[in-house]
Write a protein that holds these residues in place. Sequence first.
Motif, mmCIF file in Angstrom:
data_model
loop_
_atom_site.group_PDB
_atom_site.id
_atom_site.type_symbol
_atom_site.label_atom_id
_atom_site.label_comp_id
_atom_site.label_asym_id
_atom_site.label_seq_id
_atom_site.Cartn_x
_atom_site.Cartn_y
_atom_site.Cartn_z
ATOM 1 N N ASN A 164 0.796 -1.334 -0.195
ATOM 2 C CA ASN A 164 -0.067 0.116 -0.190
ATOM 3 C C ASN A 164 0.888 1.131 -0.067
ATOM 4 O OD1 ASN A 164 -2.835 0.353 -0.131
ATOM 5 N ND2 ASN A 164 -2.954 -0.844 1.838
ATOM 6 N N TYR A 166 0.739 5.311 1.278
ATOM 7 C CA TYR A 166 -0.053 6.449 1.871
ATOM 8 C C TYR A 166 0.570 7.618 1.765
ATOM 9 C CZ TYR A 166 -2.260 2.324 4.260
ATOM 10 O OH TYR A 166 -2.882 1.311 4.520
ATOM 11 N N GLU A 171 -2.824 11.515 8.833
ATOM 12 C CA GLU A 171 -3.879 10.179 8.764
ATOM 13 C C GLU A 171 -3.374 9.075 7.830
ATOM 14 O OE1 GLU A 171 -4.908 13.398 7.605
ATOM 15 O OE2 GLU A 171 -5.610 13.865 9.580
ATOM 16 N N GLY A 172 -2.519 9.798 6.864
ATOM 17 C CA GLY A 172 -1.435 8.915 6.138
ATOM 18 C C GLY A 172 -0.677 7.749 6.907
ATOM 19 N N SER A 175 -2.407 5.409 9.357
ATOM 20 C CA SER A 175 -2.926 4.166 8.531
ATOM 21 C C SER A 175 -1.918 3.357 8.183
ATOM 22 C CB SER A 175 -3.633 4.776 7.412
ATOM 23 O OG SER A 175 -4.614 5.635 7.575
ATOM 24 N N ALA A 176 -0.673 3.929 7.916
ATOM 25 C CA ALA A 176 0.419 3.027 7.301
ATOM 26 C C ALA A 176 0.837 2.155 8.662
ATOM 27 C CB ALA A 176 1.563 3.928 6.875
ATOM 28 N N GLU A 179 -1.837 -0.442 9.626
ATOM 29 C CA GLU A 179 -1.410 -1.665 8.868
ATOM 30 C C GLU A 179 -0.387 -2.395 9.173
ATOM 31 O OE1 GLU A 179 -1.627 -0.842 4.562
ATOM 32 O OE2 GLU A 179 -1.098 -2.906 4.038
ATOM 33 N N VAL A 189 4.939 -1.252 2.962
ATOM 34 C CA VAL A 189 4.067 -0.213 3.141
ATOM 35 C C VAL A 189 4.732 1.109 2.878
ATOM 36 C CG1 VAL A 189 2.499 1.008 4.730
ATOM 37 C CG2 VAL A 189 2.683 -1.649 4.825
ATOM 38 N N ILE A 191 5.164 5.359 2.602
ATOM 39 C CA ILE A 191 4.615 6.740 3.027
ATOM 40 C C ILE A 191 5.323 7.558 1.877
ATOM 41 C CG2 ILE A 191 4.657 8.580 4.325
ATOM 42 C CD1 ILE A 191 4.491 6.503 6.734
#
Length: 195
Positions: A164, A166, A171-172, A175-176, A179, A189, A191
């Motif tokens: 994913n 982000y 928020e990004g 969320s990362a 996860e 993952v 960013i």
Amino acid sequence: MGGVGMFAVALGKHYFGAEVTTTVSTGKMERAGQMGAARVVDYTKETYTEVLENTADVVFDTVGDAEIYRVAKHNSTAVSVAMLPDRNGLDHFRHESAPLSLFGKAKLAAAKLIVGAVGWYLTRGFRSKGIRYGYVIMSPDGSDLEKTFNPLLENGTIKPVIANVYPFTTEGVQSAFKELMAGHVAGKVIICVKD
Ligand SMILES: NC(=O)c1ccc[n+]([C@@H]2O[C@H](COP(=O)([O-])OP(=O)(O)OC[C@H]3O[C@@H](n4cnc5c(N)ncnc54)[C@H](OP(=O)(O)O)[C@@H]3O)[C@@H](O)[C@H]2O)c1
């Protein structure tokens, strides 16, 4: 096979020329083969320490399971990024940025003693089989990566798996981390700091 294991499998095969065996959960069997594993064991269905007992010349541990020594042959080599360091490995913590510096200098010696003792206890299985064990803390090295990794990425031998991406926002980032902390991520993952 998580974010680290995925690259460990690919480098094991394509950089070191090893015949790689890895453990994964059911949904990642095929992906592990694509990354270069010759043999894949589903650790949710089989006890990997029994299936692979005494088979490995080198063990690379990304899980921190103290029983993993059973997989290694006698007098072989094991490297962990997930277990605690044994006494020798504690030298890694001398840098100020290392986690143990959070204790402050006065308590550092005591913290080292405790971590060393627990690490020594957890790694007793390795010693019982004469396995050379080392705990490694990675320190990013651009020039090393460029030499080792870039050619394999550029010619498509290793294809990183991105779980994913982000944005670099509060928020990004939250969320990362959510996860990652949930575990079982399929790949890296990311960013994204810059578009
Ligand atoms: N020392 C260092 O410098 C350093 C640097 C980076 C990371 N680390 C550590 O290395 C570890 C791995 O990092 P990561 O980013 O790859 O984490 P991760 O993406 O959460 O991967 C952990 C993976 O282990 C897999 N796994 C394979 N065999 C397993 C078994 N027998 N039992 C349980 N799980 C098994 C799981 O795969 P499935 O998804 O298939 O279940 C899980 O995805 C973490 O503990 C991390 O803190 C250390």
